[in-house]
Scaffold this active site. Structure first.
Site, PDB file in Angstrom:
ATOM      1  N   GLY A  73    -117.731  57.081 -21.914  1.00  0.00           N
ATOM      2  CA  GLY A  73    -118.475  56.166 -20.846  1.00  0.00           C
ATOM      3  C   GLY A  73    -117.569  55.865 -19.985  1.00  0.00           C
ATOM      4  O   GLY A  73    -117.894  54.797 -19.341  1.00  0.00           O
ATOM      5  N   HIS A  96    -116.387  40.022 -27.271  1.00  0.00           N
ATOM      6  CA  HIS A  96    -115.288  39.651 -26.579  1.00  0.00           C
ATOM      7  C   HIS A  96    -115.028  38.017 -26.320  1.00  0.00           C
ATOM      8  O   HIS A  96    -114.008  37.590 -26.190  1.00  0.00           O
ATOM      9  CB  HIS A  96    -115.299  40.138 -25.064  1.00  0.00           C
ATOM     10  CG  HIS A  96    -116.543  39.362 -24.222  1.00  0.00           C
ATOM     11  ND1 HIS A  96    -117.795  39.629 -24.427  1.00  0.00           N
ATOM     12  CD2 HIS A  96    -116.253  38.348 -23.547  1.00  0.00           C
ATOM     13  CE1 HIS A  96    -118.552  38.917 -23.528  1.00  0.00           C
ATOM     14  NE2 HIS A  96    -117.693  37.946 -23.019  1.00  0.00           N
ATOM     15  N   TYR A  97    -116.044  37.287 -26.992  1.00  0.00           N
ATOM     16  CA  TYR A  97    -115.787  35.868 -26.944  1.00  0.00           C
ATOM     17  C   TYR A  97    -114.712  35.411 -28.119  1.00  0.00           C
ATOM     18  O   TYR A  97    -113.999  34.270 -28.117  1.00  0.00           O
ATOM     19  CB  TYR A  97    -117.362  35.335 -27.191  1.00  0.00           C
ATOM     20  CG  TYR A  97    -117.912  34.316 -26.058  1.00  0.00           C
ATOM     21  CD1 TYR A  97    -117.868  35.272 -25.028  1.00  0.00           C
ATOM     22  CD2 TYR A  97    -117.679  33.050 -26.154  1.00  0.00           C
ATOM     23  CE1 TYR A  97    -118.400  34.588 -23.784  1.00  0.00           C
ATOM     24  CE2 TYR A  97    -117.927  32.411 -24.863  1.00  0.00           C
ATOM     25  CZ  TYR A  97    -118.542  33.269 -23.890  1.00  0.00           C
ATOM     26  OH  TYR A  97    -118.926  32.509 -22.842  1.00  0.00           O
ATOM     27  N   LEU A  98    -114.739  36.370 -29.245  1.00  0.00           N
ATOM     28  CA  LEU A  98    -113.519  36.165 -30.105  1.00  0.00           C
ATOM     29  C   LEU A  98    -112.132  36.306 -29.526  1.00  0.00           C
ATOM     30  O   LEU A  98    -111.101  36.004 -30.091  1.00  0.00           O
ATOM     31  CB  LEU A  98    -114.014  37.105 -31.199  1.00  0.00           C
ATOM     32  CG  LEU A  98    -115.083  36.481 -32.175  1.00  0.00           C
ATOM     33  CD1 LEU A  98    -115.196  37.541 -33.318  1.00  0.00           C
ATOM     34  CD2 LEU A  98    -115.104  35.192 -32.672  1.00  0.00           C
ATOM     35  N   HIS A 134    -122.243  35.943 -29.884  1.00  0.00           N
ATOM     36  CA  HIS A 134    -121.288  34.983 -29.354  1.00  0.00           C
ATOM     37  C   HIS A 134    -121.406  33.552 -29.988  1.00  0.00           C
ATOM     38  O   HIS A 134    -120.351  33.018 -30.426  1.00  0.00           O
ATOM     39  CB  HIS A 134    -121.432  34.645 -27.712  1.00  0.00           C
ATOM     40  CG  HIS A 134    -121.166  36.129 -27.064  1.00  0.00           C
ATOM     41  ND1 HIS A 134    -120.306  37.279 -27.506  1.00  0.00           N
ATOM     42  CD2 HIS A 134    -121.797  36.444 -25.797  1.00  0.00           C
ATOM     43  CE1 HIS A 134    -120.589  38.094 -26.580  1.00  0.00           C
ATOM     44  NE2 HIS A 134    -121.197  37.716 -25.590  1.00  0.00           N
ATOM     45  N   ARG A 156    -118.741  21.130 -28.501  1.00  0.00           N
ATOM     46  CA  ARG A 156    -119.217  19.617 -28.366  1.00  0.00           C
ATOM     47  C   ARG A 156    -119.595  18.980 -29.691  1.00  0.00           C
ATOM     48  O   ARG A 156    -120.692  19.155 -30.104  1.00  0.00           O
ATOM     49  CB  ARG A 156    -120.031  19.311 -27.383  1.00  0.00           C
ATOM     50  CG  ARG A 156    -120.295  17.889 -26.998  1.00  0.00           C
ATOM     51  CD  ARG A 156    -121.081  17.486 -25.895  1.00  0.00           C
ATOM     52  NE  ARG A 156    -120.644  18.088 -24.376  1.00  0.00           N
ATOM     53  CZ  ARG A 156    -119.868  17.527 -23.396  1.00  0.00           C
ATOM     54  NH1 ARG A 156    -119.495  16.188 -23.925  1.00  0.00           N
ATOM     55  NH2 ARG A 156    -119.537  18.112 -22.575  1.00  0.00           N
ATOM     56  N   ARG A 178    -113.517  23.421 -24.244  1.00  0.00           N
ATOM     57  CA  ARG A 178    -114.139  23.878 -23.163  1.00  0.00           C
ATOM     58  C   ARG A 178    -113.600  25.534 -23.058  1.00  0.00           C
ATOM     59  O   ARG A 178    -112.337  25.675 -22.872  1.00  0.00           O
ATOM     60  CB  ARG A 178    -113.963  23.214 -21.773  1.00  0.00           C
ATOM     61  CG  ARG A 178    -114.626  23.800 -20.628  1.00  0.00           C
ATOM     62  CD  ARG A 178    -114.212  23.162 -19.516  1.00  0.00           C
ATOM     63  NE  ARG A 178    -115.015  21.826 -19.313  1.00  0.00           N
ATOM     64  CZ  ARG A 178    -116.250  21.807 -18.760  1.00  0.00           C
ATOM     65  NH1 ARG A 178    -116.693  22.746 -18.212  1.00  0.00           N
ATOM     66  NH2 ARG A 178    -116.889  20.562 -18.818  1.00  0.00           N
TER      67      ARG A 178
END
Length: 521
Positions: free
Chosen positions: A45, A209-211, A271, A379, A402
């Site tokens: 791809g 990708h958040y990991l 996520h 939070r 954050r």
């Protein structure tokens, strides 16, 4: 402030090395000592958006920083007929090449090759395999990585062709798969069963990708490396946990793709749930990837399936009074969105974990498009102070992690206002990375994760049983929304979202004061 030195290659891989299986150690050492066997990274791809915006820039940055084996060659494969120079031109705006890196940049592209072929034809993959063999000839060990930057409808054909004709017969083969991993529990299981019939679990890398983000990876250290936090990380002290993902823009003409999935499948089920599992899991036996993922699965098993009573769904509408032309358009004004779509662009969900540590503590997941700011954070809000002697002026403590933008860790606390009066005010103990670590460049999430694949570490990738539990939690809700055509609540572009979401958060022991403003140093 002490000068922060840049992290060396050796240091950046130290933690990974500690966590690898013994049989992978030799390969990791090869990154530093230039073993004479080839590695081939194949992007399937290669002509698409993901490849040009994320994969090729990431490969360039890893190559630039000497983090890849020096014997690595890069192959692109897609249906589009084009040359390597045309591929380079497509990718160049995203590569972030500095003036003193031009020579290295030329070296990178000299190691790149491209060929066109179909995804549903084995012949194309046989031709690809023949090309790969040209660069592996004469070596006793050859390793191959395949990145499937492809739409899900071609996963099955492509993985069958990889298995049949493109596996390395003299080393390891690893396959990286992008979400979506199915649309619900059934389709996800079909995909998982299909992959399991072709590859071992240790060959499959389901990328989220958040990991790979700095502050998500910091959760392990924060939780288990600090005595100050661990005694309070439980239902006796924590009132609620809110995990938020907000974007200040809408679909921007790409609503057709988004409408197939919606915000729950796009962000919350993957996520945010992955972050929740890291926040809530018990201490693993070690930092080995499987020990960590075992604990994540255990906590997911303790979460009940969601119902409509647990969520608020929203869909943004245009704000006719806005000066921003984009903000005047609602989701349904996007020409690519089907007329009358009920797909949510906002969702708040309340999850409960039925175990000893978290019984009764609401975990509030919140995500949406066209909101008032760009933010991703965790939070953790603590209980009210017992035996309050300040007439209700003491507001709750919060630990805020954050994730983006501007990585930071801060603790909201009450303190006496400076001066002669005895007033109280909210302030923070603040670790803002941009201030504390001025000279340090944080790697992109994809850099970490692709490097992990080279190293053979699956710590930050989603295992099959994790995926199964995630879909178990969300599938009944998703089916009910679609089958009953639940209409989302309208909210204005640029707002905080539906007011019903704030009400549900309040009902679930989250106190929003609106008086505190975090000031970036």
């Amino acid at each position: 402030m002490e000068k922060v030195r840049k992290t060396s290659t050796e240091e950046s891989l130290h933690f990974i090395r500690q966590s690898l299986k013994s049989e992978e150690m030799d390969h990791l050492e090869g990154i530093h000592f230039d073993r004479n066997y080839p590695h081939v990274f194949v992007t399937l791809g290669a002509s698409g958006d993901l490849a040009k915006k994320k994969i090729y820039p990431t490969l360039w940055w890893l190559f630039r920083d000497n983090l890849l084996p020096k014997t690595t060659t890069f192959f692109g494969y897609a249906r589009t007929n084009m040359s390597v120079n045309q591929l380079r031109a497509k990718c160049h705006p995203y590569m972030k090449v500095k003036s003193d890196e031009e020579k290295k940049y030329e070296e990178f592209w000299k190691l790149n090759y491209y060929m066109a072929g179909q995804y549903d034809s084995q012949k194309g993959f046989e031709m690809l395999n023949n090309e790969l063999k040209k660069y592996e000839e004469g070596y006793n060990i050859t390793n191959r990585l395949f990145y499937l930057a492809l739409p899900p409808n071609v996963f099955e054909n492509v993985t069958v062709h990889i298995r049949n004709v493109c596996m390395s017969d003299k080393g390891w083969t690893r396959v990286i798969i992008e979400k979506p991993f199915g649309r619900d529990a059934t389709t996800s299981q079909i995909l998982s069963d299909h992959l399991a019939s072709l590859f071992r679990e240790d060959q499959i890398y389901r990328i989220d990708h958040y990991l790979g983000k700095e502050m998500v990876q910091n959760l392990m250290t924060l939780r288990f490396g600090n005595r100050i936090f661990s005694p309070t990380w439980n239902r006796d002290n924590v009132a609620s946990v809110q995990i938020t993902f907000k974007e200040p823009f809408g679909t921007q003409g790409r609503g057709g793709y988004f409408d197939e999935f919606g915000i729950i499948r796009d962000v919350m089920q993957n996520h945010l749930l992955q972050i929740l599992s890291l926040v809530a899991m018990e201490k693993p036996a070690s930092c080995h990837p499987d020990d960590i993922r075992d604990e994540k699965v255990k906590v997911l098993k303790c979460i009940k399936t969601l119902t409509l009573d647990d969520v608020v769904l929203g869909q943004y509408i245009g704000d006719p009074e806005s000066d921003d032309p984009d903000a005047r358009l609602g989701y349904l004004d996007d020409a690519t969105v089907p007329s009358g779509s009920i797909t949510p662009t906002y969702s708040l969900a309340v999850l409960k974990i039925n175990n000893e540590r978290w019984d009764g503590v609401p975990f509030i997941l919140k995500c949406g498009k066209a909101l008032n700011e760009r933010k991703a954070e965790v939070r953790i809000q603590y209980q009210d102070v017992p035996g309050d002697i300040f007439d209700g002026k003491a507001k709750r403590n919060e630990l805020v992690i954050r994730v983006q933008p501007g990585e930071a860790l801060y603790i909201k606390m009450m303190t006496k206002s400076p001066g002669i009066t005895f007033e109280m005010e909210e302030t923070e103990l603040d670790l803002t990375y941009g201030s504390r670590y001025k000279d340090l460049k944080l790697p992109d999430a994809y850099e970490r994760l692709i490097l992990d694949v080279f190293c053979g570490s699956q710590m930050h990738f989603v295992r099959n049983d994790e995926l199964s539990q995630a879909w178990r939690i969300f599938t009944p809700l998703l089916h009910q929304i679609e089958n009953e055509r639940i209409k989302p609540i309208p909210y204005k572009y640029g707002s905080r979202g539906p007011k019903e979401a704030d009400e549900m958060a309040k009902e679930n022991n989250f106190a929003y004061y609106g008086s505190y403003k975090w000031v970036k140093p």
